[in-house]
Design a protein around this motif. Structure first.
Motif, PDB file in Angstrom:
ATOM      1  N   ASN A  48       0.856  -1.189   0.000  1.00 56.67           N
ATOM      2  CA  ASN A  48       0.000   0.000   0.000  1.00 56.67           C
ATOM      3  C   ASN A  48       0.893   1.240   0.000  1.00 56.67           C
ATOM      4  N   ILE A  49       0.458   2.258  -0.743  1.00 61.37           N
ATOM      5  CA  ILE A  49       1.277   3.464  -0.894  1.00 61.37           C
ATOM      6  C   ILE A  49       0.404   4.686  -0.626  1.00 61.37           C
ATOM      7  N   ASP A  50       1.045   5.793  -0.359  1.00 61.88           N
ATOM      8  CA  ASP A  50       0.313   7.029  -0.155  1.00 61.88           C
ATOM      9  C   ASP A  50       0.233   7.803  -1.478  1.00 61.88           C
ATOM     10  N   VAL A  51      -0.314   8.997  -1.415  1.00 55.00           N
ATOM     11  CA  VAL A  51      -0.528   9.783  -2.632  1.00 55.00           C
ATOM     12  C   VAL A  51       0.762  10.520  -3.003  1.00 55.00           C
ATOM     13  N   PHE A  52       1.163  10.387  -4.265  1.00 59.23           N
ATOM     14  CA  PHE A  52       2.399  10.999  -4.751  1.00 59.23           C
ATOM     15  C   PHE A  52       2.089  12.081  -5.774  1.00 59.23           C
ATOM     16  N   PHE A  53       2.944  13.096  -5.809  1.00 63.93           N
ATOM     17  CA  PHE A  53       2.761  14.226  -6.713  1.00 63.93           C
ATOM     18  C   PHE A  53       4.045  14.460  -7.504  1.00 63.93           C
ATOM     19  N   TYR A  54       3.904  14.551  -8.831  1.00 65.38           N
ATOM     20  CA  TYR A  54       5.052  14.778  -9.702  1.00 65.38           C
ATOM     21  C   TYR A  54       4.874  16.098 -10.462  1.00 65.38           C
ATOM     22  N   HIS A  55       5.999  16.731 -10.778  1.00 63.25           N
ATOM     23  CA  HIS A  55       5.983  18.010 -11.483  1.00 63.25           C
ATOM     24  C   HIS A  55       7.196  18.074 -12.395  1.00 63.25           C
ATOM     25  N   HIS A  56       7.229  19.051 -13.282  1.00 65.12           N
ATOM     26  CA  HIS A  56       8.397  19.244 -14.143  1.00 65.12           C
ATOM     27  C   HIS A  56       9.497  19.922 -13.333  1.00 65.12           C
ATOM     28  N   ALA A  92       5.089  24.431  -6.834  1.00 66.26           N
ATOM     29  CA  ALA A  92       4.321  25.117  -5.792  1.00 66.26           C
ATOM     30  C   ALA A  92       2.936  24.504  -5.636  1.00 66.26           C
ATOM     31  N   LEU A  93       2.286  24.177  -6.758  1.00 64.61           N
ATOM     32  CA  LEU A  93       0.959  23.565  -6.687  1.00 64.61           C
ATOM     33  C   LEU A  93       1.043  22.178  -6.066  1.00 64.61           C
ATOM     34  N   ALA A  94       2.021  21.390  -6.482  1.00 66.44           N
ATOM     35  CA  ALA A  94       2.179  20.042  -5.927  1.00 66.44           C
ATOM     36  C   ALA A  94       2.426  20.092  -4.419  1.00 66.44           C
ATOM     37  N   GLU A  95       3.282  21.009  -3.981  1.00 66.01           N
ATOM     38  CA  GLU A  95       3.580  21.126  -2.548  1.00 66.01           C
ATOM     39  C   GLU A  95       2.362  21.599  -1.763  1.00 66.01           C
ATOM     40  N   SER A  96       1.576  22.471  -2.353  1.00 65.44           N
ATOM     41  CA  SER A  96       0.377  22.956  -1.671  1.00 65.44           C
ATOM     42  C   SER A  96      -0.624  21.834  -1.437  1.00 65.44           C
ATOM     43  N   ILE A  97      -0.830  20.983  -2.461  1.00 60.69           N
ATOM     44  CA  ILE A  97      -1.761  19.855  -2.307  1.00 60.69           C
ATOM     45  C   ILE A  97      -1.190  18.833  -1.334  1.00 60.69           C
ATOM     46  N   HIS A  98       0.102  18.565  -1.460  1.00 61.35           N
ATOM     47  CA  HIS A  98       0.761  17.608  -0.570  1.00 61.35           C
ATOM     48  C   HIS A  98       0.650  18.044   0.890  1.00 61.35           C
ATOM     49  N   THR A 126       2.000  21.760 -14.585  1.00 61.43           N
ATOM     50  CA  THR A 126       1.257  20.503 -14.451  1.00 61.43           C
ATOM     51  C   THR A 126       1.666  19.731 -13.208  1.00 61.43           C
ATOM     52  N   VAL A 127       0.660  19.131 -12.563  1.00 67.03           N
ATOM     53  CA  VAL A 127       0.900  18.203 -11.464  1.00 67.03           C
ATOM     54  C   VAL A 127       0.300  16.854 -11.839  1.00 67.03           C
ATOM     55  N   PHE A 128       1.105  15.821 -11.732  1.00 63.97           N
ATOM     56  CA  PHE A 128       0.700  14.447 -12.019  1.00 63.97           C
ATOM     57  C   PHE A 128       0.485  13.760 -10.669  1.00 63.97           C
ATOM     58  N   CYS A 164      -8.709  19.859  -3.922  1.00 63.08           N
ATOM     59  CA  CYS A 164      -9.296  21.198  -4.083  1.00 63.08           C
ATOM     60  C   CYS A 164      -8.766  22.157  -3.023  1.00 63.08           C
ATOM     61  N   ASP A 165      -8.664  21.705  -1.787  1.00 65.64           N
ATOM     62  CA  ASP A 165      -8.146  22.571  -0.721  1.00 65.64           C
ATOM     63  C   ASP A 165      -6.719  23.020  -1.026  1.00 65.64           C
ATOM     64  N   GLY A 166      -5.912  22.091  -1.555  1.00 63.99           N
ATOM     65  CA  GLY A 166      -4.546  22.460  -1.925  1.00 63.99           C
ATOM     66  C   GLY A 166      -4.512  23.457  -3.072  1.00 63.99           C
ATOM     67  N   ILE A 167      -5.417  23.290  -4.022  1.00 65.16           N
ATOM     68  CA  ILE A 167      -5.517  24.212  -5.148  1.00 65.16           C
ATOM     69  C   ILE A 167      -5.929  25.600  -4.669  1.00 65.16           C
ATOM     70  N   LEU A 168      -6.891  25.645  -3.761  1.00 65.95           N
ATOM     71  CA  LEU A 168      -7.324  26.926  -3.199  1.00 65.95           C
ATOM     72  C   LEU A 168      -6.166  27.662  -2.521  1.00 65.95           C
ATOM     73  N   ALA A 169      -5.395  26.917  -1.741  1.00 73.08           N
ATOM     74  CA  ALA A 169      -4.264  27.525  -1.039  1.00 73.08           C
ATOM     75  C   ALA A 169      -3.220  28.030  -2.029  1.00 73.08           C
ATOM     76  N   ASP A 170      -2.980  27.250  -3.085  1.00 70.70           N
ATOM     77  CA  ASP A 170      -1.995  27.656  -4.092  1.00 70.70           C
ATOM     78  C   ASP A 170      -2.435  28.930  -4.799  1.00 70.70           C
ATOM     79  N   TYR A 171      -3.702  29.013  -5.177  1.00 68.80           N
ATOM     80  CA  TYR A 171      -4.189  30.200  -5.889  1.00 68.80           C
ATOM     81  C   TYR A 171      -4.194  31.430  -4.976  1.00 68.80           C
ATOM     82  N   ALA A 172      -4.554  31.233  -3.721  1.00 64.79           N
ATOM     83  CA  ALA A 172      -4.525  32.359  -2.766  1.00 64.79           C
ATOM     84  C   ALA A 172      -3.112  32.884  -2.615  1.00 64.79           C
ATOM     85  N   SER A 173      -2.143  31.972  -2.544  1.00 65.45           N
ATOM     86  CA  SER A 173      -0.747  32.380  -2.434  1.00 65.45           C
ATOM     87  C   SER A 173      -0.296  33.138  -3.684  1.00 65.45           C
ATOM     88  N   HIS A 174      -0.744  32.680  -4.844  1.00 66.78           N
ATOM     89  CA  HIS A 174      -0.405  33.351  -6.097  1.00 66.78           C
ATOM     90  C   HIS A 174      -0.964  34.779  -6.133  1.00 66.78           C
TER      91      HIS A 174
END
Length: 347
Positions: A245-253, A261-267, A303-305, A334-344
């Motif tokens: 079993n694994i946790d949720v992973f986020f990849y970026h360029h 920044a978006l990946a870290e916000s969701i993470h 992009t975030v994968f 969605c909560d991570g996306i909201l935080a990222d956009y607010a920071s932007h």
């Protein structure tokens, strides 16, 4: 007693009604289906957003449609009237009589009415891409007597995320769409192959062509929104050994600070949620560069994968098969996306 005058009046009224009915029918344009046409392709060819007009088309032509909503080449079909108020966001979201409510047929009957709760994401544009789809089910796992496919569960999380983002006034594009699934609250999501691209095109069999098709559609839309805040998320489910079993992973360029920044916000949201709801276990999800992924490498918006877990692990399967868990995944992203956009916006 009915007189001749009464009968003549009745016949005149009947003829007038039939004339009005016939005139009403003639208001719908007629088109001829070509070989290989489906409802989506036909509607797109004639300038109609298929997710906005799919139901109306089927209702108009229900006596002339084959199994699985297939069309017969050479036959004439009526086109629904275009709605000038319709948007080209997912499911062609359109405003109802209330300015705070949208109708999004793509979300399905139970979820198509979307109430706008605030304007936190107004001005932001998101491209959401569920992994695989069409002829490619992606990773497959066994759950009791049932088979679970990556594309169905990734799609359900993705479309739930689309709805949440729209509640906050974002412009959202579902790059992969299923015309009849909507948001589903079943445990076992039936596998099918009827997903299409945003433009209504069939999804190719060839792996690289599939990726190229969806990236091209994102990049075309990206140009349309030049100058706007734009982000893309590609949602997947991994496949590893059955017991892992694994946790949720986020990849970026690696060269995309905005993607990072978006990946870290969701993470960050996922880490805090696990600490709150599962305090007795460590959360090992991570953020890392993976520029070799096609959609990460070639998509123009940052992009975030996302990898949501292992579809072959019994523990991870609970993360997917329970509808409330799929909604929680969408909510946390969605909560991570909201935080990222607010920071932007604060910069």
């Amino acid at each position: 007693m009915i007189t001749f005058k009464d009968l003549r009046t009745y016949l005149l009224l009947l003829l007038l009604w039939l004339g009005i009915a016939d005139l009403h029918a003639q208001n719908y344009p007629k088109v001829i289906a070509k070989t290989g046409d489906g409802v989506y392709v036909l509607l797109r060819r004639h300038g109609l957003d298929p997710t906005a007009h799919f139901k109306a088309f089927v209702d108009l032509n229900k006596k002339n449609i084959g199994e699985g909503n297939s069309l017969y080449a050479g036959r004439a079909y009526l086109l629904p009237l275009a709605n000038p108020a319709a948007s080209d966001a997912p499911g062609a979201a359109k405003k109802t009589t209330s300015a705070s409510v949208l109708e999004v047929p793509l979300f399905g009957k139970d979820y198509e009415r979307v109430k706008i709760i605030d304007r936190k994401l107004q001005g932001a544009v998101y491209y959401l891409m569920a992994g695989h789809s069409g002829p490619d089910p992606g990773a497959v796992g066994k759950y009791g007597p049932y088979m679970l496919s990556e594309d169905e569960y990734a799609y359900d999380v993705t479309i739930r995320l689309a709805r949440r983002l729209m509640e906050h006034s974002a412009t959202v594009y579902m790059i992969i769409q299923d015309p009849d699934d909507g948001i589903r609250d079943q445990t076992i999501l039936k596998m099918d192959r009827d997903e299409v691209s945003y433009s209504g095109k069939p999804i190719p069999y060839d792996h690289k062509l599939r990726l190229r098709q969806r990236v091209n559609e994102v990049n075309t839309l990206y140009k349309k929104h030049t100058g706007a805040y734009q982000r893309m998320l590609s949602v997947h489910v991994d496949s590893r050994s059955k017991g892992q079993n694994i946790d949720v992973f986020f990849y970026h360029h690696e060269n995309s600070p905005s993607g990072l920044a978006l990946a870290e916000s969701i993470h960050k949201v996922f880490t805090s949620k696990y600490q709150r709801y599962q305090p007795n276990r460590d959360y090992f999800g991570s953020v890392s560069p993976r520029s070799s992924l096609y959609v990460v490498k070639y998509s123009h918006p940052p992009t975030v994968f996302v990898e949501l877990g292992n579809i072959r692990s019994e523990k991870d399967q609970r993360r997917f098969v329970t509808p409330n868990n799929r909604q929680a995944l969408a909510n946390w992203i969605c909560d991570g996306i909201l935080a990222d956009y607010a920071s932007h916006k604060d910069k």
